[in-house]
Enzyme design. Structure first.
Site, PDB file in Angstrom:
ATOM      1  N   CYS A  69       0.851  -1.187   0.000  1.00 51.62           N
ATOM      2  CA  CYS A  69       0.000   0.000   0.000  1.00 51.62           C
ATOM      3  C   CYS A  69       0.884   1.233   0.000  1.00 51.62           C
ATOM      4  CB  CYS A  69      -0.937   0.004   1.211  1.00 51.62           C
ATOM      5  SG  CYS A  69      -0.045   0.115   2.794  1.00 51.62           S
ATOM      6  N   ASP A 130     -15.525   0.096   1.135  1.00 49.41           N
ATOM      7  CA  ASP A 130     -14.859   0.939   2.124  1.00 49.41           C
ATOM      8  C   ASP A 130     -15.828   1.148   3.276  1.00 49.41           C
ATOM      9  OD1 ASP A 130     -13.529   2.931   3.576  1.00 49.41           O
ATOM     10  OD2 ASP A 130     -12.769   3.912   1.773  1.00 49.41           O
ATOM     11  N   ARG A 132     -15.195   2.805   6.066  1.00 46.61           N
ATOM     12  CA  ARG A 132     -14.813   3.927   6.925  1.00 46.61           C
ATOM     13  C   ARG A 132     -15.903   4.990   7.014  1.00 46.61           C
ATOM     14  NH1 ARG A 132      -9.080   5.362   4.308  1.00 46.61           N
ATOM     15  NH2 ARG A 132     -10.315   4.891   2.449  1.00 46.61           N
TER      16      ARG A 132
END
Length: 211
Positions: A69, A130, A132
């Site tokens: 990443c 995702d 988040r």
């Protein structure tokens, strides 16, 4: 605006670092049992257009130096740039693996080794692309007395979520780091499937990510 979680400052102290002089502020909140923190440089209370980075925890990248990443490079760039400015803030949010946690992130890595990209790996594990949420981040900014931000991000969803929670995002500042052969496909997936503002090209053993 959507109601942001309630936060309060749990502790704070001066924290000089190799990136500059910061004050570390730890927050508790009414949404999860995690300790989220802010690295504050200069006086941000009452300021507008504060350079701000929202960084989600990545143990493998931030601490272990993973090349899968771009997280560590993004974090270090944010701290370095913020430390060189009159004021700014980096929020370190405990949302490991885009919110799915460390164990599931490593499970997703295994699926990626079998040919899935990051989006499909998350979905195969039963998660959204995702997971988040930036409500706690919005509340932290409010608690720090920040009126508006200039957000260091390539992710339009961060801008949308902060604005939905009532934070004024005066500008988006590109936050692109150089890719490598291990994360070029990951960055390409960010751009192609997650809408990140990246232009990723792979060339031989190197890849570059440019705005």
């Amino acid at each position: 605006a959507v109601r942001a979680p309630r936060v309060e400052i749990a502790s704070h102290a001066e924290l000089p670092s190799k990136f500059g002089r910061f004050r570390v502020v730890v927050f508790r909140n009414d949404q999860d049992d995690k300790e989220h923190l802010a690295m504050v440089h200069g006086d941000v209370s009452g300021q507008h257009d504060v350079p701000t980075r929202l960084h989600s925890e990545c143990l493998t990248g931030d601490v272990m130096g993973s090349l899968r990443c771009d997280c560590r490079e993004q974090l270090e760039r944010a701290l370095k740039e913020t430390g060189a400015l009159p004021f700014g803030v980096v929020l370190y949010l405990r949302q490991e693996g885009r919110g799915i946690g460390l164990t599931n992130k490593i499970r997703a890595y295994r699926l990626q080794e079998q040919g899935l990209d990051t989006v499909d790996a998350n979905r195969a594990l039963g998660f959204d692309d995702d997971e988040r949420d930036y409500g706690i981040a919005a509340a932290m900014l409010g608690a720090l007395g920040i009126g508006s931000v200039r957000l260091m991000t390539n992710n339009p969803d961060k801008v949308r979520q902060l604005e939905a929670y009532g934070v004024t995002v005066a500008a988006r500042l590109p936050h692109v780091v150089r890719a490598n052969v291990h994360n070029a496909a990951y960055l390409a997936t960010k751009a192609r499937r997650s809408g990140h503002k990246l232009d990723v090209e792979e060339s031989g053993d190197e890849a570059t990510a440019a705005e």
